[in-house]
Each structure stands twice: as C-alpha cells, then as structure tokens.
Design a protein around this motif. Structure first.
Motif, PDB file in Angstrom:
ATOM      1  N   ARG A  90      -6.539   5.521   5.012  1.00  0.00           N
ATOM      2  CA  ARG A  90      -5.291   4.876   4.964  1.00  0.00           C
ATOM      3  C   ARG A  90      -5.178   3.397   5.218  1.00  0.00           C
ATOM      4  NH1 ARG A  90      -1.368   8.461   8.477  1.00  0.00           N
ATOM      5  NH2 ARG A  90      -3.244   8.247   9.973  1.00  0.00           N
ATOM      6  N   GLN A  91      -3.926   2.783   4.779  1.00  0.00           N
ATOM      7  CA  GLN A  91      -3.774   1.309   5.203  1.00  0.00           C
ATOM      8  C   GLN A  91      -2.443   1.047   5.653  1.00  0.00           C
ATOM      9  OE1 GLN A  91      -4.525  -0.682   1.469  1.00  0.00           O
ATOM     10  NE2 GLN A  91      -2.511   0.011   0.623  1.00  0.00           N
ATOM     11  N   TRP A  92      -2.305  -0.046   5.974  1.00  0.00           N
ATOM     12  CA  TRP A  92      -0.900  -0.355   6.680  1.00  0.00           C
ATOM     13  C   TRP A  92      -0.301  -1.496   5.809  1.00  0.00           C
ATOM     14  CZ3 TRP A  92       1.129  -4.793   8.397  1.00  0.00           C
ATOM     15  CH2 TRP A  92       2.714  -4.655   9.190  1.00  0.00           C
ATOM     16  N   CYS A  93       0.787  -1.522   5.471  1.00  0.00           N
ATOM     17  CA  CYS A  93       1.408  -2.533   4.690  1.00  0.00           C
ATOM     18  C   CYS A  93       2.523  -3.145   5.308  1.00  0.00           C
ATOM     19  CB  CYS A  93       1.589  -2.278   3.241  1.00  0.00           C
ATOM     20  SG  CYS A  93       0.219  -1.498   2.421  1.00  0.00           S
ATOM     21  N   THR A  94       2.958  -4.447   5.161  1.00  0.00           N
ATOM     22  CA  THR A  94       4.252  -4.845   5.372  1.00  0.00           C
ATOM     23  C   THR A  94       5.134  -4.478   4.409  1.00  0.00           C
ATOM     24  OG1 THR A  94       3.940  -7.050   3.997  1.00  0.00           O
ATOM     25  CG2 THR A  94       3.332  -7.171   6.570  1.00  0.00           C
ATOM     26  N   GLY A  95       6.428  -4.711   4.791  1.00  0.00           N
ATOM     27  CA  GLY A  95       7.326  -4.500   3.510  1.00  0.00           C
ATOM     28  C   GLY A  95       7.255  -5.105   2.243  1.00  0.00           C
ATOM     29  N   LEU A  96       7.388  -4.771   1.211  1.00  0.00           N
ATOM     30  CA  LEU A  96       7.290  -5.290  -0.163  1.00  0.00           C
ATOM     31  C   LEU A  96       8.414  -6.438  -0.336  1.00  0.00           C
ATOM     32  CD1 LEU A  96       5.587  -5.049  -2.619  1.00  0.00           C
ATOM     33  CD2 LEU A  96       7.635  -3.754  -3.773  1.00  0.00           C
TER      34      LEU A  96
END
Length: 155
Positions: free
Chosen positions: A69-75
């Motif tokens: 899994r990864q973590w992303c900031t909001g688009l």
C-alpha cells in the motif's frame, strides 16, 4: 502543457501505511491510503541521469488490502492561470512550489515507516502526452529537499 491535477504519493518496502496516515494526520496533512497497482516506482531525481526503480514485494497481489500500500495527499485540481505576458509553465510551477512548501514541513519521515527502500513522488497529470517534460532547477531543488522524485501521467 496544461497541468490538470497533482499530488504527492509515498510508500516503500514493508510500508506501514496505517501508522504513516496517523502521523500525517497528526501533522495536519490530509491524505488517503491506496493499494500499489504495479511492482515498481520510477523516480526522476535531481542531478541523476538514471532512473531509480524500487521493487515492492507483494505489490502484484489481488485487489485486497493484503498487498503493498501507499499513502497519497489529496488530489489537487490545477488552478494555475498565467498572466497575459507570462508563459503558462511559470504559473504551474508557482502552484507546485507553493504546494511543496506546505507539504515539506508536514510530511512525516517516510523512512521511519518502511523496512528498506522508500519513495516520495510528486505525481503530475497533464492533459496531453509529451507535456510536462522540462522543469526548472528551482522545482527540482525543492523536490530534492524532501528527497522526492517526479513522475508524469497523461489524462
């Protein structure tokens, strides 16, 4: 050129996405966890001609939460509009630099949540292929300050 959207994504080998998400939230950085859909991440880094590829064990597993899994900031939707006498890339770059300035003080140390290699990527999504291939030294140095690479997608 026309930058449409952008965000930062992080992850790595044995990345603890849940703990990272809590740490990011504690620092006031909104984001979400997602599954990694391919088995490598390619980074374009400042001062390097070669690309760095990090192999992620378990990334090709079925679409369940057991895989990598990864973590992303909001688009973020691009709102950059150039002034009449300025090129569009300068308005886009100013928006990206402002975003990175906000992120760099809030982003937890990714290496503390991995067992091995990790990646931090600024992902840019452009309207057409061939766009977004050249960036200024200022933007690349800003990415280097947070040990991040750059990747480009086309809508």
């Amino acid at each position: 050129m026309k930058l449409l959207r952008f965000y930062v994504e992080v992850g790595g080998e044995e990345f603890n996405a849940d703990k990272f998400a809590l740490a990011a939230d504690d620092k006031g950085l909104d984001g979400a966890i997602s599954r990694i859909s391919n088995n490598s991440k390619t980074l374009k880094r400042w001062g390097e001609d070669a690309q760095v590829t990090i192999k992620l064990a378990g990334a090709e597993q079925p679409a369940n939460w057991g895989g990598a899994r990864q973590w992303c900031t909001g688009l973020l939707e691009s709102a950059a509009e150039a002034e009449a006498n300025l090129p569009a890339w300068q308005a886009e770059e100013a928006q990206l630099l402002d975003f990175l300035e906000q992120v760099k003080y809030k982003l937890p140390a990714v290496g503390d949540f991995c067992d091995g290699e990790y990646f931090i990527l600024l992902r840019l999504i452009y309207a057409t292929s061939g766009a977004g291939l050249h960036y200024s030294e200022t933007l690349m140095r800003s990415l280097a300050e947070i040990n991040a690479g750059l990747t480009i997608d086309h809508a």
